[in-house]
Scaffold this motif. Sequence first.
Motif, PDB file in Angstrom:
ATOM      1  N   ARG A   6       1.043  -0.661  -0.056  1.00  0.00           N
ATOM      2  CA  ARG A   6      -0.069   0.053  -0.420  1.00  0.00           C
ATOM      3  C   ARG A   6       0.507   1.568   0.233  1.00  0.00           C
ATOM      4  N   HIS A   7       0.254   2.492  -0.051  1.00  0.00           N
ATOM      5  CA  HIS A   7       1.729   3.600  -0.331  1.00  0.00           C
ATOM      6  C   HIS A   7       0.303   4.884  -1.376  1.00  0.00           C
ATOM      7  N   TRP A   8       1.479   5.600  -0.729  1.00  0.00           N
ATOM      8  CA  TRP A   8      -0.029   7.208  -0.649  1.00  0.00           C
ATOM      9  C   TRP A   8       0.737   7.812  -2.426  1.00  0.00           C
ATOM     10  N   VAL A   9      -0.647   8.135  -2.860  1.00  0.00           N
ATOM     11  CA  VAL A   9       0.470   8.730  -4.155  1.00  0.00           C
ATOM     12  C   VAL A   9       0.017   9.982  -3.808  1.00  0.00           C
ATOM     13  N   ARG A  26      -3.078   3.601  -2.437  1.00  0.00           N
ATOM     14  CA  ARG A  26      -2.725   2.555  -3.851  1.00  0.00           C
ATOM     15  C   ARG A  26      -2.241   1.433  -3.297  1.00  0.00           C
ATOM     16  N   GLU A  27      -2.974   0.486  -4.061  1.00  0.00           N
ATOM     17  CA  GLU A  27      -1.941  -1.291  -3.707  1.00  0.00           C
ATOM     18  C   GLU A  27      -1.290  -1.424  -4.870  1.00  0.00           C
ATOM     19  N   GLU A  28      -0.253  -2.277  -5.191  1.00  0.00           N
ATOM     20  CA  GLU A  28       0.253  -2.359  -5.621  1.00  0.00           C
ATOM     21  C   GLU A  28       0.873  -4.040  -5.566  1.00  0.00           C
ATOM     22  N   ASN A  67       2.247  12.447  -8.854  1.00  0.00           N
ATOM     23  CA  ASN A  67       1.480  10.667  -9.312  1.00  0.00           C
ATOM     24  C   ASN A  67       3.140   9.734  -9.052  1.00  0.00           C
ATOM     25  N   SER A  68       3.601  10.464  -7.762  1.00  0.00           N
ATOM     26  CA  SER A  68       4.315   8.830  -7.673  1.00  0.00           C
ATOM     27  C   SER A  68       4.365   9.181  -5.558  1.00  0.00           C
ATOM     28  N   THR A  69       4.574   7.860  -5.220  1.00  0.00           N
ATOM     29  CA  THR A  69       4.403   8.199  -2.978  1.00  0.00           C
ATOM     30  C   THR A  69       5.592   8.900  -2.464  1.00  0.00           C
ATOM     31  N   MET A  70       4.284  10.053  -2.152  1.00  0.00           N
ATOM     32  CA  MET A  70       4.907  10.208  -1.346  1.00  0.00           C
ATOM     33  C   MET A  70       6.223   9.863  -0.384  1.00  0.00           C
ATOM     34  N   ASP A 100       3.823   0.714   2.253  1.00  0.00           N
ATOM     35  CA  ASP A 100       4.354  -0.644   3.610  1.00  0.00           C
ATOM     36  C   ASP A 100       6.056  -0.984   2.845  1.00  0.00           C
ATOM     37  N   TYR A 101       6.553  -0.691   1.952  1.00  0.00           N
ATOM     38  CA  TYR A 101       7.420  -1.262   1.496  1.00  0.00           C
ATOM     39  C   TYR A 101       7.989  -0.732   0.819  1.00  0.00           C
TER      40      TYR A 101
END
Length: 337
Positions: A6-9, A26-28, A67-70, A100-101
């Motif tokens: 999970r990551h905040w964009v 979002r999730e990937e 549009n990238s992860t914070m 998460d990672y």
Amino acid sequence: MSETNRHWVLTDRPKGGNFNEVLDLREEAAPEPGEGEYRVRTIYLSLDPTNAVWMQYDTYLPAVPLNSTMRGLVLGVVDKSNHPKVKVGDIVSGMGRWADYLITNGEGMGKVPRLPGLPLLSYLGPLGMTGATAYFGLLDIGRPKEGETVVVSAAAGAVGSLVGQIAELKGCRAVGIAGSDEKCAWLTDELGFDAAINYKASGWRKALRAAVPNGIDIYFENVGGEITEAALDLLNLKGRIPFCGAISQYNATQPAPGPRNLSVLVSKRARMEGFLVLDYTPRMGELYTEMGPWVAEGRIKWRVDLDQGLENTLTSFAKLFNGGNRGKLAVQVSPEP
Ligand SMILES: NC(=O)c1ccc[n+]([C@@H]2O[C@H](COP(=O)([O-])OP(=O)(O)OC[C@H]3O[C@@H](n4cnc5c(N)ncnc54)[C@H](OP(=O)(O)O)[C@@H]3O)[C@@H](O)[C@H]2O)c1
């Protein structure tokens, strides 16, 4: 813990603190480390006022691309490694992501020293970047002398709560400025500040004046605005202002007017100096040597205001701007090993 990341964009530049509208969880699939890289599972995500600045414009670091992860400081455990010097299970901290990672080649990331008897969370607080900001900002930039009066704003926050205690340990009179009576009582009754002023109460400027009968030798600046003006008015000859931050201005939609009484610096032959904790990274050993024993012996008290779950990051983050936190704000993303 999952193999999903999970990551905040960051989808847009925030305006006036509308973080909920510009950050999207979002999730990937969890990323895999390449040659010479390792993967960090985030345990704690540090939430810092400067994150709001990174979302908006270039400063000492480039703004986070849309549009990238914070970006954020993390403390985590290595769970996969193709790096020759880092093994699975190592505890590391440094510049990471609201996720998460993360995958890293180790740049901007370092192993946590683990002094005996100190919990992992202390490396987010007094023995981490927060502690370094308070320690080097006060001692290196402020250069306190025994018997002097040190005033600090955002005093019940991560940095401020340590500044006052270090000042006391160096034989100074410490006065905190904070946003509630409850915070002020914590500063004086539990942390040993000599006095604390609630800047939201009427008559606070008069109360500040009364709390510093010998004037202010060092004003440790965390907030800017009206509080800066009040401190400048009380500054002594050869006063020092370590300029750490100006949180009152981070979400401003209009440029804030400067302090109207800045010329006090001339008549008082005073010094105002900005600094960045990142410049002190090579000197972290000094922090461990002096602050480590203070923390271990309980002479420095500290608190992490810990919220649970990456999904709650934005609710937690808002506390920095509405005064909801006491001590260092962080989110627990996964359990300690
Ligand atoms: N120079 C560096 O390298 C460096 C490194 C770390 C931090 N900093 C700066 O140090 C300062 C403190 O950071 P921190 O991480 O320790 O945060 P913090 O003090 O734990 O949290 C921020 C606190 O600021 C106060 N605040 C928020 N809006 C305010 C306003 N408009 N007017 C007055 N006070 C306000 C709130 O407390 P109240 O309830 O008291 O209002 C809030 O709890 C920030 O300016 C930050 O950017 C600089």
